[in-house]
Write an enzyme that holds these catalytic residues in place. Structure first.
Site, PDB file in Angstrom:
ATOM      1  N   GLY A 165      -9.958 -11.566  11.619  1.00 43.17           N
ATOM      2  CA  GLY A 165     -10.633 -11.201  12.879  1.00 43.17           C
ATOM      3  C   GLY A 165     -11.248  -9.808  12.822  1.00 43.17           C
ATOM      4  O   GLY A 165     -11.148  -9.100  11.812  1.00 43.17           O
ATOM      5  N   ASP A 218      -1.705   6.978  16.829  1.00 43.36           N
ATOM      6  CA  ASP A 218      -1.964   5.596  17.217  1.00 43.36           C
ATOM      7  C   ASP A 218      -0.958   5.274  18.316  1.00 43.36           C
ATOM      8  O   ASP A 218      -0.250   6.156  18.804  1.00 43.36           O
ATOM      9  CB  ASP A 218      -1.853   4.650  16.009  1.00 43.36           C
ATOM     10  N   THR A 273      -4.156  -5.417  13.415  1.00 48.51           N
ATOM     11  CA  THR A 273      -3.422  -6.543  12.837  1.00 48.51           C
ATOM     12  C   THR A 273      -2.004  -6.103  12.472  1.00 48.51           C
ATOM     13  O   THR A 273      -1.804  -4.989  11.999  1.00 48.51           O
ATOM     14  CB  THR A 273      -4.166  -7.037  11.567  1.00 48.51           C
ATOM     15  N   TRP A 322       0.822  -1.215   0.000  1.00 48.65           N
ATOM     16  CA  TRP A 322       0.000   0.000   0.000  1.00 48.65           C
ATOM     17  C   TRP A 322       0.857   1.266   0.000  1.00 48.65           C
ATOM     18  O   TRP A 322       0.329   2.363  -0.120  1.00 48.65           O
ATOM     19  CB  TRP A 322      -0.939   0.010   1.204  1.00 48.65           C
ATOM     20  N   ARG A 323       2.163   1.106   0.132  1.00 50.74           N
ATOM     21  CA  ARG A 323       3.027   2.281   0.042  1.00 50.74           C
ATOM     22  C   ARG A 323       3.417   2.570  -1.395  1.00 50.74           C
ATOM     23  O   ARG A 323       4.116   3.552  -1.658  1.00 50.74           O
ATOM     24  CB  ARG A 323       4.278   2.094   0.904  1.00 50.74           C
ATOM     25  N   GLU A 354      -5.285   0.734   5.903  1.00 48.37           N
ATOM     26  CA  GLU A 354      -5.375   1.324   7.247  1.00 48.37           C
ATOM     27  C   GLU A 354      -6.423   0.601   8.080  1.00 48.37           C
ATOM     28  O   GLU A 354      -6.268   0.460   9.283  1.00 48.37           O
ATOM     29  CB  GLU A 354      -5.696   2.819   7.157  1.00 48.37           C
ATOM     30  N   TYR A 381      -8.361   8.624  13.648  1.00 46.94           N
ATOM     31  CA  TYR A 381      -7.087   8.109  13.169  1.00 46.94           C
ATOM     32  C   TYR A 381      -7.159   7.793  11.673  1.00 46.94           C
ATOM     33  O   TYR A 381      -6.311   8.213  10.882  1.00 46.94           O
ATOM     34  CB  TYR A 381      -6.664   6.841  13.951  1.00 46.94           C
ATOM     35  N   CYS A 400      15.816  14.247  21.528  1.00 51.48           N
ATOM     36  CA  CYS A 400      14.860  13.467  22.330  1.00 51.48           C
ATOM     37  C   CYS A 400      15.048  13.749  23.817  1.00 51.48           C
ATOM     38  O   CYS A 400      16.093  13.447  24.399  1.00 51.48           O
ATOM     39  CB  CYS A 400      15.031  11.985  22.041  1.00 51.48           C
TER      40      CYS A 400
HETATM   41 FE1  SF4 Z   1      12.516   6.909  20.987  1.00 53.80          FE
HETATM   42 FE2  SF4 Z   1      15.074   6.714  21.742  1.00 53.80          FE
HETATM   43 FE3  SF4 Z   1      14.401   7.954  19.477  1.00 53.80          FE
HETATM   44 FE4  SF4 Z   1      13.832   9.053  21.814  1.00 53.80          FE
HETATM   45  S1  SF4 Z   1      15.883   8.625  21.001  1.00 53.80           S
HETATM   46  S2  SF4 Z   1      12.478   8.928  20.057  1.00 53.80           S
HETATM   47  S3  SF4 Z   1      13.345   7.252  23.022  1.00 53.80           S
HETATM   48  S4  SF4 Z   1      14.153   5.750  19.941  1.00 53.80           S
END
Ligand code: SF4
Length: 357
Positions: free
Chosen positions: A91, A148, A53, A34-35, A47, A130, A218
């Site tokens: 399912g 999600d 699933t 589907w991509r 989707e 979604y 992050c």
């Molecule tokens: Fe997730 Fe680690 Fe990436 Fe942060 S650095 S978004 S915790 S995989």
């Protein structure tokens, strides 16, 4: 305790973060059938299948399904039994029933073209927020977010957000953040990149932060707390609720009302009302029907149905009603009781199945 952080939207930083994630996605996205398409119908099928699933399980089903039903019209004219047999083994058959009913609506009301308007698409059976975001952003580049489990995990970690995605307030916060992050152009790639990152790098346990394209920004990683996010939903005590519903039937059809609220929005159910402690069910129901503009004679059937939804244990008192006048309104619909074409709540299915008219 996890520390709360405000979310920064410095445009330069946001652009750089986006660039990194998209570059990673373009280089590492897993190949999926589907991509390779921008056909909204096929993206919608994928989707829907992927909602409960895994990709590996859904892929052969998807291939067979779109070979047998290559477009909306083919799906709409196929007998339901044929559609269900192509779903057999996946399912959650309600997804197939909804998809079939929705295809028929698209043919009837949208001349067979999948609507690119979020309100029109979101009103189709089985289509929630979604699915609307995913299909319309990928197929039509509409600037809509998705949320999600994978996206929620990535966002709570990336921004160190101490929210529980399953709590209504947490979900609201995450939808707001997901909405703010969607770019003006390329929304589909952006959404897929977030989902892909959550599926293959930012996994629930042992996230692979060493290869993550957003590691430099992050916050959870900086805190050394990647796996502390997202925080778990607090267990809530079960709330006991009383409800009265009116089963209004006319020539094999039953009257349904569209529900509002965080859990049931867009689903259909016989008109009903929640009862305060000690409230007179008949009076409350009469006033509810009056507010809907429905003129009906009510009779207590004496039947009670028990129903549980998340943390609520509901006792439903069932009343029968003979309708004298029902307005033609957006929130009310007559449906065939044996083959309703709208997405029903679980309570509605239970009520209709048990009703003795
Ligand atoms: Fe997730 Fe680690 Fe990436 Fe942060 S650095 S978004 S915790 S995989």
């Amino acid at each position: 305790m996890v520390a709360a952080h405000s979310v920064s939207f410095d445009p330069v930083i946001a652009r750089e973060r986006r660039r990194r994630l998209l570059a990673w996605y373009r280089a590492h996205a897993r190949a999926m059938p589907w991509r390779r398409t921008s056909d909204p119908y096929r993206i919608w099928v994928s989707e829907t299948m992927l909602q409960q699933t895994q990709v590996a399980t859904a892929t052969p089903y998807y291939v067979r399904f779109v070979a047998r039903f290559p477009n909306v019209a083919a799906l709409a004219r196929a007998p339901l039994s044929d559609v269900l047999s192509h779903w057999s083994g996946l399912g959650y058959y309600r997804r197939a029933r909804h998809l079939h009913a929705a295809a028929q609506l698209v043919v009837r009301e949208h001349r067979g073209r999948v609507p690119d308007d979020p309100l029109a698409f979101g009103a189709l059976p089985g289509v929630g927020r979604y699915t609307t975001g995913a299909v319309l952003s990928i197929a039509f580049d509409r600037k809509l977010p998705v949320l999600d489990g994978n996206v929620a995990r990535v966002l709570t970690r990336w921004y160190a957000l101490p929210v529980a995605p399953r709590d209504p307030a947490g979900a609201r916060r995450l939808w707001e953040l997901a909405t703010a992050l969607v770019p003006m152009r390329g929304a589909g790639d952006w959404n897929q990149a977030l989902m892909e990152l959550g599926a293959v790098v930012c996994t629930p346990r042992s996230p692979r932060c060493d290869v993550c394209p957003v590691a430099a920004s992050c916050r959870a990683l900086t805190l050394g707390r990647a796996e502390a996010f997202p925080i778990a939903t607090k267990r809530r005590a079960t709330e006991r609720v009383r409800r009265a519903v009116a089963l209004i039937e006319h020539r094999g059809r039953v009257l349904l009302e569209r529900r509002d609220g965080a859990l049931l929005a867009g689903l259909w159910e016989p008109p009903g009302v929640e009862l305060a402690a000690g409230a007179d069910a008949g009076a409350a129901l009469r006033s509810k029907l009056h507010a809907l503009g429905v003129s009906a004679t009510l009779a207590d059937s004496g039947a009670c149905v028990r129903h549980t939804i998340t943390h609520r244990a509901i006792t439903v008192e069932v009343w029968h009603a003979r309708a004298r006048a029902v307005p033609r309104r957006g929130a009310l619909r007559w449906v065939e009781r044996h083959a309703p074409t709208l997405a029903l709540t679980a309570l509605a299915r239970k009520l209709i199945a048990r009703a003795r008219w």
